[in-house]
Scaffold this motif. Structure first.
Motif, PDB file in Angstrom:
ATOM      1  N   VAL A  94       0.723  -1.220  -0.189  1.00 49.34           N
ATOM      2  CA  VAL A  94       0.010  -0.054  -0.090  1.00 49.34           C
ATOM      3  C   VAL A  94       0.811   1.305   0.032  1.00 49.34           C
ATOM      4  N   LYS A  95       2.058   1.198   0.716  1.00 51.22           N
ATOM      5  CA  LYS A  95       2.844   2.333   0.903  1.00 51.22           C
ATOM      6  C   LYS A  95       3.475   2.549  -0.173  1.00 51.22           C
ATOM      7  N   ARG A  96       3.950   1.545  -1.129  1.00 50.19           N
ATOM      8  CA  ARG A  96       4.660   1.625  -2.238  1.00 50.19           C
ATOM      9  C   ARG A  96       3.633   2.149  -3.305  1.00 50.19           C
ATOM     10  N   HIS A  97       2.760   1.553  -3.522  1.00 44.06           N
ATOM     11  CA  HIS A  97       1.897   1.783  -4.927  1.00 44.06           C
ATOM     12  C   HIS A  97       0.863   2.999  -4.411  1.00 44.06           C
ATOM     13  N   GLY A  98       0.505   3.386  -3.396  1.00 47.80           N
ATOM     14  CA  GLY A  98      -0.210   4.583  -3.125  1.00 47.80           C
ATOM     15  C   GLY A  98      -1.778   4.560  -3.892  1.00 47.80           C
ATOM     16  N   ILE A  99      -1.938   5.800  -4.060  1.00 56.57           N
ATOM     17  CA  ILE A  99      -3.394   5.857  -4.661  1.00 56.57           C
ATOM     18  C   ILE A  99      -3.201   6.344  -6.086  1.00 56.57           C
ATOM     19  N   TYR A 100      -4.269   5.852  -6.877  1.00 53.16           N
ATOM     20  CA  TYR A 100      -4.333   6.036  -8.349  1.00 53.16           C
ATOM     21  C   TYR A 100      -5.377   7.161  -8.745  1.00 53.16           C
ATOM     22  N   VAL A 101      -4.852   8.287  -9.467  1.00 53.49           N
ATOM     23  CA  VAL A 101      -5.937   9.154 -10.062  1.00 53.49           C
ATOM     24  C   VAL A 101      -5.540   9.617 -11.303  1.00 53.49           C
ATOM     25  N   ALA A 102      -6.606   9.573 -12.060  1.00 54.29           N
ATOM     26  CA  ALA A 102      -6.757  10.112 -13.729  1.00 54.29           C
ATOM     27  C   ALA A 102      -7.331  11.314 -13.498  1.00 54.29           C
ATOM     28  N   VAL A 103      -6.626  12.209 -14.165  1.00 56.44           N
ATOM     29  CA  VAL A 103      -6.912  13.632 -14.319  1.00 56.44           C
ATOM     30  C   VAL A 103      -7.180  13.973 -15.839  1.00 56.44           C
ATOM     31  N   CYS A 104      -8.327  14.546 -15.994  1.00 53.69           N
ATOM     32  CA  CYS A 104      -8.954  15.126 -17.420  1.00 53.69           C
ATOM     33  C   CYS A 104      -8.796  16.695 -17.160  1.00 53.69           C
ATOM     34  N   CYS A 105      -7.749  17.063 -17.972  1.00 49.42           N
ATOM     35  CA  CYS A 105      -7.623  18.638 -17.842  1.00 49.42           C
ATOM     36  C   CYS A 105      -6.756  19.150 -19.054  1.00 49.42           C
ATOM     37  N   SER A 106      -7.211  19.862 -19.788  1.00 50.58           N
ATOM     38  CA  SER A 106      -6.575  20.417 -20.903  1.00 50.58           C
ATOM     39  C   SER A 106      -5.671  21.533 -20.694  1.00 50.58           C
ATOM     40  N   ASP A 151      -2.664  23.560 -18.963  1.00 50.25           N
ATOM     41  CA  ASP A 151      -1.499  23.233 -18.344  1.00 50.25           C
ATOM     42  C   ASP A 151      -1.437  23.838 -16.706  1.00 50.25           C
ATOM     43  N   GLU A 152      -1.848  25.129 -16.510  1.00 53.58           N
ATOM     44  CA  GLU A 152      -1.911  25.787 -15.610  1.00 53.58           C
ATOM     45  C   GLU A 152      -2.815  25.127 -14.524  1.00 53.58           C
ATOM     46  N   ASN A 153      -3.945  24.942 -15.085  1.00 58.03           N
ATOM     47  CA  ASN A 153      -4.872  24.332 -14.089  1.00 58.03           C
ATOM     48  C   ASN A 153      -4.371  22.789 -13.534  1.00 58.03           C
ATOM     49  N   PHE A 154      -3.647  22.066 -14.612  1.00 61.68           N
ATOM     50  CA  PHE A 154      -3.241  20.821 -14.097  1.00 61.68           C
ATOM     51  C   PHE A 154      -2.267  20.860 -12.901  1.00 61.68           C
ATOM     52  N   ALA A 155      -1.129  22.022 -13.349  1.00 59.41           N
ATOM     53  CA  ALA A 155      -0.120  22.185 -12.350  1.00 59.41           C
ATOM     54  C   ALA A 155      -0.765  22.423 -10.896  1.00 59.41           C
ATOM     55  N   ARG A 156      -1.683  23.293 -10.852  1.00 60.30           N
ATOM     56  CA  ARG A 156      -2.065  23.735  -9.694  1.00 60.30           C
ATOM     57  C   ARG A 156      -2.832  22.269  -9.063  1.00 60.30           C
ATOM     58  N   LEU A 157      -3.735  21.336  -9.777  1.00 53.24           N
ATOM     59  CA  LEU A 157      -4.152  20.276  -9.138  1.00 53.24           C
ATOM     60  C   LEU A 157      -3.241  19.322  -8.665  1.00 53.24           C
ATOM     61  N   GLU A 158      -2.152  19.223  -9.611  1.00 57.19           N
ATOM     62  CA  GLU A 158      -1.012  18.228  -9.220  1.00 57.19           C
ATOM     63  C   GLU A 158      -0.652  18.674  -7.807  1.00 57.19           C
ATOM     64  N   ALA A 159      -0.236  19.974  -7.585  1.00 61.32           N
ATOM     65  CA  ALA A 159       0.222  20.335  -6.325  1.00 61.32           C
ATOM     66  C   ALA A 159      -0.723  19.832  -5.190  1.00 61.32           C
ATOM     67  N   VAL A 160      -1.979  20.403  -5.416  1.00 62.13           N
ATOM     68  CA  VAL A 160      -2.837  20.140  -4.069  1.00 62.13           C
ATOM     69  C   VAL A 160      -3.087  18.577  -3.950  1.00 62.13           C
ATOM     70  N   LEU A 161      -3.140  17.734  -5.141  1.00 62.56           N
ATOM     71  CA  LEU A 161      -3.130  16.120  -5.041  1.00 62.56           C
ATOM     72  C   LEU A 161      -2.080  15.719  -4.063  1.00 62.56           C
ATOM     73  N   ASN A 162      -0.764  16.308  -4.408  1.00 59.46           N
ATOM     74  CA  ASN A 162       0.362  15.757  -3.572  1.00 59.46           C
ATOM     75  C   ASN A 162       0.235  16.121  -2.281  1.00 59.46           C
ATOM     76  N   SER A 163      -0.305  17.174  -2.065  1.00 56.36           N
ATOM     77  CA  SER A 163      -0.701  17.607  -0.577  1.00 56.36           C
ATOM     78  C   SER A 163      -1.425  16.705   0.229  1.00 56.36           C
ATOM     79  N   ALA A 164      -2.622  16.476  -0.794  1.00 54.11           N
ATOM     80  CA  ALA A 164      -3.754  15.567  -0.184  1.00 54.11           C
ATOM     81  C   ALA A 164      -2.965  13.878   0.229  1.00 54.11           C
ATOM     82  N   ALA A 165      -2.238  13.623  -0.651  1.00 50.76           N
ATOM     83  CA  ALA A 165      -1.482  12.255  -0.701  1.00 50.76           C
ATOM     84  C   ALA A 165      -0.783  12.127   0.693  1.00 50.76           C
ATOM     85  N   GLU A 166       0.209  13.335   1.048  1.00 47.44           N
ATOM     86  CA  GLU A 166       0.960  13.543   2.044  1.00 47.44           C
ATOM     87  C   GLU A 166      -0.024  13.287   3.199  1.00 47.44           C
ATOM     88  N   ILE A 167      -1.108  14.123   3.292  1.00 44.32           N
ATOM     89  CA  ILE A 167      -2.022  14.113   4.485  1.00 44.32           C
ATOM     90  C   ILE A 167      -2.410  12.650   4.620  1.00 44.32           C
TER      91      ILE A 167
END
Length: 714
Positions: A16-28, A30-46
């Motif tokens: 579980v710790k190695r593979h974590g959580i799997y998320v697919a994002v549909c976003c055209s 780039d700026e929105n995707f970068a912002r979402l990616e940063a938020v998702l990383n923070s959520a995964a650390e939580i």
């Protein structure tokens, strides 16, 4: 087993710790995707997850991505897309392979499933978004078990529906492995295999594999056998731990049947799943399903094997076996039934037995079937006549046994039929022989009782004949003396007495009467001797026999049968040699032939007063054979019945007059006991002639017994 569970669960937590959580994002964007990616990383650390993120710029790309892998969460930025949330869901299908669907930038319609998450706004503070997404990730991860459960249930249903009939186990397990590879949490592109531990074997053998070549097969077998150890406390083989040669995503599921290892199912998880989840959610059910599949197949195989063995046993039994189910349809029909009843199994199986063209005593058999059905017990043996396939009438000995299930419910019946025609014939022949023996003994006793007084009568007649001769001489001298004396009262009285006595008449008639009486006594003596000869018990061994005497004795015995309807002509060769025969049975043959000839003549001369037919009996030697011919001037034998003359129970005589056994028994006596032949020639309207040929030497008899003689000659 506890050690195994601990190791598997530990490996699952690390996975579980190695593979974590799997998320697919549909976003055209780039700026929105970068912002979402940063938020998702923070959520995964939580959540203490490692995040695996996949991006697609279109819903079509997301749809293609989901066809190959499972994702815990799908985020769609509907602001960047020309589609509404409802359109996106429609494109994903009725049941997308995900458990969380998070549209961005618009509100969710109230009609959507409550398992879907609320909308997020990328313009919210990152910490706030991260907290919201962390809750989404935890909820999505929890939905994974539901997904595993649904996929597993689909697999179990597919395995349960696999057909057993006509398949070998390897083929069945190949089909089962194909169903396993269709499951969403299995990596269909990786190796998968099923290995079995066969009874009596000490190693696992790979019986089904996907993406497995010969080299990989050997490695898998070797690796799995290293993972199997003996538990001394239980004496069973069990899976100890996965070998190091198998990678982290390989799931090994041991299959047990009551603590006995049957085999191992091996497959690779999809990279988005971990072994711990599968072990806790699906492993037991998969193991149980494969255990059920293997044991059901082996039980099916065992039942099929027993069924085949029973069929072979039924086919090998000499008795006819007819099985009938509860619907009166034929379920069993062995080779003997085909032979006796003349119907092939393909013609009768599945058909109503009442509708088959069977010529037997239906009324009698039906009553016994009813007894079997109502009392649910095997019937006593009973006999029923039937018509053989060749048209001959026979007798079946039948036993009917009910077929009951474990609850005692009637499931049909089984008829065991034995053709006892030969036995019945033998019993009738034995009874007839016993009757003839009794009659013979009675006749011998009567002959003996008659013989003594007849001897007295004969001796006295001879005495009277001799004495009368002397008296006649004396009376003659006295008569002459009286005639020579001068007349006187005494002489006149003597002359009157001589005239009253008719002495001359008595002198002529008394000797003639005595002679006729002696002839009668001699005839009675001959009859008595013939009765004694004919009724004498037969020898178990052949004896030297005078054939002419056998003929003469039988003619004497049967004189009362033919004397009123036929003139007898005997043409017996006095130079015939003695031959070794069974005199008793041979006399019976002659008796049957003479009686049949007399009956044939009687049919012709009946109603014609004073008319007699001709009965001719001749004996002669013909090379190494002795020949007897019995000819009659009867009406002959019709051509259509000539082939059946020697058949058991066949007769052309009226009911009550003929038994149909005389010629059949005679044919057996001549051919089987004496190694000879009994043939006939007949022309309708011109009489018949039966010909007995007996070998003169026993060597010829033994040699001829090995041949099959044609009983009919033209």
């Amino acid at each position: 087993m506890e050690l195994v569970d601990q190791e598997v669960r530990s490996a699952g937590r690390n996975a579980v710790k190695r593979h974590g959580i799997y998320v697919a994002v549909c976003c055209s964007d780039d700026e929105n995707f970068a912002r979402l990616e940063a938020v998702l990383n923070s959520a995964a650390e939580i959540c203490e997850y490692y995040l695996s993120l996949a991006r697609q710029e279109s819903l079509w790309g997301i749809s293609a991505l989901l066809q190959g892998h499972y994702y815990d969460l799908v985020l769609v930025n509907t602001v960047d897309l020309p589609l509404s949330c409802t359109d996106a869901l429609t494109l994903m299908g009725d049941e997308p392979p995900v458990f969380g669907f998070l549209p961005l930038g618009e509100s969710l319609p109230s009609s959507l499933s409550p398992q879907l998450f609320s909308c997020l706004n990328l313009n919210d503070p990152p910490d706030h978004l991260a907290t919201q997404l962390a809750a989404c990730l935890r909820s999505s991860a929890g939905q994974r078990q539901k997904y595993i459960y649904r996929q597993t249930q689909t697999l179990l249903l597919a395995l349960h529906r696999l057909p057993f009939s006509g398949q070998i186990l390897d083929t069945l397990l190949d089909a089962a492995l194909a169903e396993l590879n269709r499951v969403g949490y299995v990596d269909a592109a990786a190796q998968s295999a099923i290995c079995l531990l066969y009874p009596g074997s000490q190693t696992l053998k790979l019986v089904a594999g996907c993406n497995v070549d010969e080299e990989a097969k050997l490695l898998i077998e070797a690796g799995l056998n290293l993972a199997i150890v003996n538990d001394d406390s239980q004496g069973e083989r069990m899976l100890f731990h996965p070998p190091k040669t198998i990678d982290e995503l390989c799931c090994l599921i041991p299959v047990y049947d009551n603590e006995r290892l049957l085999g191992v199912v091996m497959f690779h998880c999809d990279r988005h799943f971990d072994i711990a989840e599968l072990t806790s959610c699906a492993a037991d059910e998969i193991a149980t399903a494969f255990c059920s599949l293997i044991t059901r197949y082996r039980e099916h195989e065992r039942v099929d094997r027993v069924y085949q063995q029973n069929n072979q046993l039924i086919e090998s039994i000499s008795s006819a076996i007819v099985g009938v189910d509860i619907y009166d349809c034929v379920s069993h029909w062995n080779h003997a039934a085909q032979h006796y009843l003349g119907l092939e199994a393909e013609e009768v199986l599945g058909r109503s037995i009442m509708g088959l063209p069977l010529e037997w005593s239906w009324k009698h058999i039906s009553l016994q079937v009813l007894t079997c059905l109502t009392e649910k017990v095997t019937t006593e043996r009973f006999e029923a006549p039937f018509t053989h396939v060749d048209g001959q009438v026979g007798v079946f000995s039948i036993v009917i046994t009910p077929l009951l299930d474990e609850r005692g419910n009637f499931g049909g019946y089984l008829m065991l039929l034995d053709d006892i025609t030969t036995k019945v014939e033998a019993e009738k022949e034995a009874q007839q022989a016993e009757r003839l023996k009794s009659i013979g003994q009675l006749a011998a006793g009567i002959a003996h009782e008659i013989n003594t007084p007849i001897q007295y009568v004969g001796d006295n007649l001879h005495f009277l004949r001799d004495a009368f001769t002397d008296v006649a001489q004396f009376a003659g001298h006295c008569s002459e003396w009286v005639l020579k004396q001068p007349p006187g009262p005494e002489i006149t009285r003597l002359q009157s007495l001589i005239d009253e006595l008719e002495l001359d008449y008595l002198m002529d008639e008394v000797p003639r009467a005595v002679l006729q009486a002696l002839d009668g006594v001699d005839h009675v003596s001959r009859i008595v001797r013939a009765m004694k000869d004919f009724s004498h018990p037969g020898s178990d061994e052949k004896v030297e026999t005078d054939i002419n005497r056998v003929i003469q004795t039988t003619v004497t015995i049967t004189r009362n049968i033919w004397k009123h309807i036929a003139e007898l002509q005997l043409d017996l060769d006095p130079a015939l040699p003695l031959i070794r025969t069974y005199p008793g049975p041979l006399s019976e043959v002659m008796l049957n032939l003479i009686v049949n000839a007399s009956d044939a003549i009687a049919d012709v001369v009946e109603g014609e007063e004073g008319t007699k037919g001709e009965l001719r009996i001749a004996s002669s030697a013909d090379g190494s054979w002795l020949e007897i011919r019995v000819s009659d001037s009867g009406g002959g034998i019709p051509a259509e019945v000539q082939p059946f003359i020697f058949d058991q129970f066949f007769t052309t005589k009226p009911v009550g007059k003929g038994t149909g056994q005389g010629l059949s028994i005679s044919h057996k006596v001549i051919q089987e006991q004496h190694g000879g032949t009994l043939t006939f020639c007949s022309e309708p309207g011109s009489g018949s002639c039966f010909i007995i040929r007996l070998p003169l030497s026993e060597g010829d008899q033994d040699e001829y017994k090995e041949e099959t003689a044609d009983p009919v000659s033209g």
